[in-house]
Write a protein that holds these residues in place. Structure first.
Motif, PDB file in Angstrom:
ATOM      1  N   SER A 114      16.574  37.281  13.550  1.00  0.00           N
ATOM      2  CA  SER A 114      15.192  37.133  14.023  1.00  0.00           C
ATOM      3  C   SER A 114      15.098  36.289  15.299  1.00  0.00           C
ATOM      4  N   MET A 115      16.253  35.833  15.797  1.00  0.00           N
ATOM      5  CA  MET A 115      16.344  35.104  17.073  1.00  0.00           C
ATOM      6  C   MET A 115      15.723  33.699  17.040  1.00  0.00           C
ATOM      7  N   VAL A 116      15.734  33.082  15.855  1.00  0.00           N
ATOM      8  CA  VAL A 116      15.500  31.625  15.798  1.00  0.00           C
ATOM      9  C   VAL A 116      16.567  30.983  16.674  1.00  0.00           C
ATOM     10  N   ARG A 157      19.694  32.134  19.380  1.00  0.00           N
ATOM     11  CA  ARG A 157      20.104  33.301  20.176  1.00  0.00           C
ATOM     12  C   ARG A 157      20.953  32.805  21.329  1.00  0.00           C
ATOM     13  N   GLY A 158      21.503  33.756  22.092  1.00  0.00           N
ATOM     14  CA  GLY A 158      22.460  33.400  23.138  1.00  0.00           C
ATOM     15  C   GLY A 158      23.856  33.520  22.535  1.00  0.00           C
ATOM     16  N   ALA A 159      24.758  34.213  23.247  1.00  0.00           N
ATOM     17  CA  ALA A 159      26.041  34.602  22.638  1.00  0.00           C
ATOM     18  C   ALA A 159      26.815  33.431  22.010  1.00  0.00           C
ATOM     19  N   ALA A 213      21.429  28.255  24.453  1.00  0.00           N
ATOM     20  CA  ALA A 213      22.177  29.477  24.137  1.00  0.00           C
ATOM     21  C   ALA A 213      23.620  29.189  23.726  1.00  0.00           C
ATOM     22  N   THR A 214      23.958  27.896  23.627  1.00  0.00           N
ATOM     23  CA  THR A 214      25.349  27.496  23.360  1.00  0.00           C
ATOM     24  C   THR A 214      25.330  26.330  22.359  1.00  0.00           C
ATOM     25  N   GLY A 215      26.497  25.717  22.143  1.00  0.00           N
ATOM     26  CA  GLY A 215      26.515  24.496  21.327  1.00  0.00           C
ATOM     27  C   GLY A 215      25.842  23.353  22.066  1.00  0.00           C
ATOM     28  N   LEU A 241      11.164  36.966  26.884  1.00  0.00           N
ATOM     29  CA  LEU A 241      10.750  35.841  27.743  1.00  0.00           C
ATOM     30  C   LEU A 241      11.658  34.617  27.623  1.00  0.00           C
ATOM     31  N   GLN A 242      12.967  34.869  27.516  1.00  0.00           N
ATOM     32  CA  GLN A 242      13.905  33.737  27.443  1.00  0.00           C
ATOM     33  C   GLN A 242      13.885  32.911  28.729  1.00  0.00           C
ATOM     34  N   GLY A 243      13.541  33.570  29.869  1.00  0.00           N
ATOM     35  CA  GLY A 243      13.517  32.839  31.146  1.00  0.00           C
ATOM     36  C   GLY A 243      12.336  31.891  31.223  1.00  0.00           C
ATOM     37  N   VAL A 277      24.490  34.334  36.070  1.00  0.00           N
ATOM     38  CA  VAL A 277      24.004  34.726  34.731  1.00  0.00           C
ATOM     39  C   VAL A 277      25.103  34.468  33.702  1.00  0.00           C
ATOM     40  N   GLY A 278      24.744  34.529  32.436  1.00  0.00           N
ATOM     41  CA  GLY A 278      25.721  34.456  31.359  1.00  0.00           C
ATOM     42  C   GLY A 278      26.153  35.853  30.958  1.00  0.00           C
ATOM     43  N   ALA A 279      26.802  35.971  29.815  1.00  0.00           N
ATOM     44  CA  ALA A 279      27.228  37.291  29.330  1.00  0.00           C
ATOM     45  C   ALA A 279      27.260  37.299  27.817  1.00  0.00           C
ATOM     46  N   ASP A 280      27.053  38.471  27.252  1.00  0.00           N
ATOM     47  CA  ASP A 280      27.167  38.658  25.803  1.00  0.00           C
ATOM     48  C   ASP A 280      28.504  39.271  25.417  1.00  0.00           C
ATOM     49  N   ALA A 314      28.213  42.958  29.795  1.00  0.00           N
ATOM     50  CA  ALA A 314      26.949  43.176  29.071  1.00  0.00           C
ATOM     51  C   ALA A 314      26.191  41.860  29.044  1.00  0.00           C
ATOM     52  N   ASN A 315      24.957  41.905  29.476  1.00  0.00           N
ATOM     53  CA  ASN A 315      24.087  40.718  29.412  1.00  0.00           C
ATOM     54  C   ASN A 315      22.654  41.220  29.226  1.00  0.00           C
ATOM     55  N   LYS A 316      21.735  40.288  29.136  1.00  0.00           N
ATOM     56  CA  LYS A 316      20.328  40.595  28.868  1.00  0.00           C
ATOM     57  C   LYS A 316      19.806  41.729  29.744  1.00  0.00           C
ATOM     58  N   ALA A 348      18.177  45.803  24.339  1.00  0.00           N
ATOM     59  CA  ALA A 348      18.127  44.355  24.605  1.00  0.00           C
ATOM     60  C   ALA A 348      19.125  43.907  25.665  1.00  0.00           C
ATOM     61  N   PHE A 349      20.088  44.788  25.997  1.00  0.00           N
ATOM     62  CA  PHE A 349      21.134  44.407  26.957  1.00  0.00           C
ATOM     63  C   PHE A 349      21.423  45.593  27.872  1.00  0.00           C
ATOM     64  N   ASP A 350      22.029  45.311  29.030  1.00  0.00           N
ATOM     65  CA  ASP A 350      22.567  46.381  29.864  1.00  0.00           C
ATOM     66  C   ASP A 350      23.954  45.979  30.335  1.00  0.00           C
TER      67      ASP A 350
HETATM   68  O1  MRU Z   1      18.949  38.309  23.174  1.00  0.00           O
HETATM   69  P1  MRU Z   1      19.525  36.981  23.529  1.00  0.00           P
HETATM   70  O2  MRU Z   1      18.499  35.952  23.881  1.00  0.00           O
HETATM   71  O3  MRU Z   1      20.500  36.490  22.477  1.00  0.00           O
HETATM   72  O4  MRU Z   1      20.355  37.264  24.836  1.00  0.00           O
HETATM   73  C1  MRU Z   1      21.001  36.203  25.473  1.00  0.00           C
HETATM   74  C2  MRU Z   1      21.654  36.575  26.745  1.00  0.00           C
HETATM   75  O5  MRU Z   1      21.655  37.709  27.160  1.00  0.00           O
HETATM   76  C3  MRU Z   1      22.415  35.495  27.445  1.00  0.00           C
HETATM   77  O6  MRU Z   1      22.373  35.689  28.821  1.00  0.00           O
HETATM   78  C4  MRU Z   1      23.884  35.524  26.982  1.00  0.00           C
HETATM   79  O7  MRU Z   1      23.959  35.528  25.596  1.00  0.00           O
HETATM   80  C5  MRU Z   1      24.649  34.391  27.512  1.00  0.00           C
HETATM   81  S1  MRU Z   1      24.220  32.865  26.742  1.00  0.00           S
HETATM   82  C6  MRU Z   1      25.243  31.665  27.311  1.00  0.00           C
END
Ligand code: MRU
Length: 354
Positions: A50-52, A54-56, A171-173, A203-205, A242-245, A254-256, A321-323
């Protein structure tokens, strides 16, 4: 020197409390800062879905905690039986979100630990898995700081940096990947300003990147996603990070959703397009980005905003959700072991083997 007071130790999406964990509900930011309690793996799985959280990398960290909670609750006498149950716990956590490979990486690390220690008692396995989960959490923030230091030389003093989505502390530790590079550049005394894409539809940005940079006093300007080209054409952006998934073996990223569009715009305007990600985001088992599974999320994320209807009832919707950004558009990939450019196939394999 910039006037920023950076205290990157303040923002973390997950914290511990009496052997259980709390997660900052990222769905409610920035309006409300609510910490939710978790003590079992089913709850953690739902928090990821549910994205409480999120972020890879944060998804990987949460999955490790969920696996530890699941292990703690297994009631059986033999290690073999325990491992069979533990695999079910990991399978449930793995079924939450398909794109960020850090989820599977963390679960595989937990399973490998258990697999390699099947000669131990169930109690020893449970204690060992707790330590493994805690190690994953602590390492993640340290990796981000390392990655930040490797990448910051790429950002010149005065740089105006566009970012998409949130690849920050949330999005990280802790500390962040793309925002970690920005934090490291600021800590090195550079004057950096950030242009944050709002990142439709979740709207993560606007909700998360803008919130955490503002908290750190790093200058940030919010734009709608469709404004990036205009600002690039006006010479108001110097580079993109940017980051990456998930990054395939050949460097496809692959990222957002919307990242690919930004990469094309950067190419058109001769701007560097950097990707910052830990090695746990690189999936050498996939030869190219076309093989990366792309999550499709609920249409309601697009048709509604906080319960308000934005589109006609029954309208057809796509919500990937990603491209995938092809490697030819990526100027460099920044990892905790160094920056790679050019022949990603060879260089990513070499980095991972180090
Ligand atoms: O759908 P989300 O919010 O989990 O997507 C997050 C992203 O796409 C981030 O850019 C990616 O996970 C990198 S986070 C360091």
């Amino acid at each position: 020197m910039s006037g920023c007071q950076v205290d990157p130790n303040t923002i973390r999406p997950i914290r511990f409390f009496n052997g259980n964990c709390q997660m900052l509900d990222q769905r409610l930011l920035p309006a409300e800062e609510v910490w939710l309690d978790y003590s079992d793996h089913q709850g953690v799985a739902e928090a990821i879905r549910s994205m409480v959280v999120r972020g890879a990398p944060a998804i990987g960290v949460a999955a490790a905690i969920g696996a530890w909670f699941g292990a703690r609750d297994i009631d059986c006498a033999s290690s073999e039986e325990f491992f069979a149950e533990f695999e079910k716990v990991c399978a449930l956590l793995a079924a939450t979100r398909p794109t960020a490979v850090n989820l599977f990486w963390a679960l595989e690390r937990m399973k490998s630990f258990a697999r390699a220690n099947l000669d131990r008692s169930v109690l020893e396995l449970k204690i060992g898995l707790e330590f493994e989960a805690l190690a994953i959490i602590q390492e993640d923030e340290q990796l981000c700081k390392k990655l930040g230091r490797k990448g910051e030389p790429l950002l010149p003093d005065g740089a105006r940096v566009l970012t998409h989505c949130n690849a920050g502390a949330l999005a990280t530790g802790g500390y962040g990947t793309a925002l970690g590079v920005i934090r490291a550049a600021v800590a090195a005394g550079k004057k950096i300003s950030v242009i944050a894409d709002e990142t439709r539809p979740f709207l993560q940005g606007s909700r998360l990147t803008a919130w955490e940079l503002q908290k750190d006093n790093i200058p940030v300007t919010l734009i709608c996603d469709n404004m990036a080209g205009y600002l690039m054409a006006k010479g108001e952006i110097d580079c993109v990070i940017v980051g990456a998934d998930r990054i395939a073996a050949n460097g496809d990223v692959a990222n957002k959703i919307g990242t690919y569009t930004v990469a094309i715009l950067a190419k058109e305007h001769n701007l560097p397009f950097y990707v910052a990600a830990p090695l746990s985001t690189i999936d050498l088992s996939l030869s190219d980005g076309s093989l990366i599974p792309i999550e499709e999320r609920d249409a309601r994320e697009i048709t509604h905003l906080k319960g308000i209807q934005l589109a006609p009832e029954g309208i057809a919707v796509r919500n990937p959700a990603f491209d995938v950004t092809p490697n030819r558009l990526v100027t460099a990939i920044i990892t905790e072991r160094g920056v790679v450019q050019g022949n990603y196939l060879q260089q990513l394999a070499e980095l991972a083997a180090d």
